[in-house]
Design an enzyme around this catalytic site. Structure first.
Site: not given
Length: 401
Positions: A133, A218, A247
């Site tokens: 994702f 990522d 995040k």
């Protein structure tokens, strides 16, 4: 329950019927005063918990001075945060964004542009992995390759080749003359908290070097101390060429970044990429405040200590309630519980214990507590997880009787 028909918002979220008024460390408090132990942390975003005083002060102080000027002008906070990230990582260059998806877009463009300026514009394809994702933009849903996110949005963006997770033979077969890079999460978060073994990351680094392609990591979910290192790839000892983060690096304020070596970023010259809000003074103030805390001596050791408490406690719970939890996964405070019952059932059972988690693929739930959680709070979390497991186990026995 509110009437969805009367809502002015897009119907894209299946929201829980909970409304929180304030947060205090690892706790969230509803409008009616109910306290919930938050081990979702805004999906790994609230790295320092709720209302951390150092972050609050940084935001208030900056908010009284300057909010936004755009990247037409120098933003001193960018220089400071960028230099601190460079000093603490493999990178030489940083581009600030507002989100993880934007950081991934920048990473993809950086990799393609690198080969373009090296005289190989045909090298634009990026290899990704099943279960990944990488975001919700048209490019990042193509990179992730999950049909549920691609459906209905027209032709898939060209340039992404997906291979099965952990399949070395398929990976090598996918590399061709158009391959620019390999993109991987050190631990798949939404994909079910599936770690990439350290030896596999080292093999990926060597493969990229041998093939003349770039390695993109990522670390949107795994970074900012989440695994007990500043970034998860540090456990394997490798250095990527490009890395996307977000995040936890903003501690709750929208902030992302694309980090790269000078060589990988050499094609990203004036005018080829940009952002209006990315790197704004408010985000930079908070980002610098987050680093103040995470880079403090002993902070990452604390994360590792709490992670060990959680791992040992969860292993015991899984042993005693095999009809509910079959496996404990992850690293540091990115923890996955492989559920035997539907993971939505386990999430709700935990919510009934006033304990917040978030689901993932492969019938897993994620535990993503604020990194400032104490030993006492970790033990309280284990107590609530055991209570939920006990209730579900009893229900399973009664059903089978």
């Amino acid at each position: 329950m509110t009437d969805a028909i009367a809502q002015p918002l897009y119907d894209t979220f299946a929201r829980a019927d909970l409304r929180f008024e304030r947060g205090e460390g690892v706790w969230l408090v509803t409008e009616t005063g109910e306290r919930y132990l938050d081990f979702a942390a805004g999906i790994a975003v609230n790295s320092l918990g709720h209302s951390h005083p150092h972050l609050v002060e940084a935001l208030k102080s900056q908010g009284e001075k300057l909010w936004h000027v755009s990247n037409v002008y120098e933003i001193p906070g960018q220089r400071r945060l960028g230099q601190r990230l460079v000093d603490a990582t493999f990178a030489d260059k940083v581009f600030f964004t507002n989100s993880g998806a934007e950081a991934l877009e920048c990473a993809i463009k950086t990799a393609r542009r690198y080969h373009y300026v090296n005289g190989h514009p045909e090298r634009f394809r990026i290899i990704t992995f099943e279960g990944a994702f990488h975001g919700r933009t048209l490019a990042t849903i193509a990179a992730g390759g999950q049909e549920k996110y691609l459906e209905g949005f027209g032709p898939k963006v060209e340039g992404f080749d997906q291979v099965p997770f952990g399949d070395e033979k398929a990976l090598k077969a996918a590399i061709g003359p158009e391959t620019a890079a390999i993109l991987i999460e050190p631990i798949q978060g939404e994909g079910g908290v599936r770690p990439v073994p350290d030896e596999d990351l080292r093999a990926l680094r060597k493969l990229c070097d041998d093939e003349g392609i770039l390695l993109i990591l990522d670390e949107v979910q795994t970074g900012a101390g989440r695994t007990g290192k500043l970034f998860a790839h540090e456990w394997s000892g490798i250095r990527p060429d490009i890395m996307a983060v977000a995040k936890g690096i903003g501690g709750g304020f929208p902030l992302g970044a694309c980090l790269a070596t000078a060589e990988a970023a050499k094609g990203m010259t004036a005018g080829v990429h940009g952002t209006t809000y990315g790197g704004n003074p408010l985000a930079m103030a908070v980002g610098n405040a987050v680093l103040d805390v995470i880079l403090e001596e002993g902070f990452l050791e604390h994360v590792q200590k709490i992670a060990l408490t959680m791992k040992q406690g969860l292993a015991s719970i899984a042993d005693r309630y095999p009809a509910v939890i079959s496996e404990v996964r992850g690293r540091g405070l990115l923890i996955g519980l492989k559920s035997v019952v539907p993971n939505t059932t386990l999430v709700q059972a935990l919510r009934d214990e006033h304990f917040l988690t978030v689901g993932a693929g492969d019938n897993v739930i994620r535990l993503l507590p604020p990194l400032v959680a104490s030993e006492e709070e970790a033990r309280e979390a284990l107590s609530r997880i055991e209570a939920a497991a006990e209730r579900l186990s009893v229900a399973a026995r009664q059903k089978s009787a």
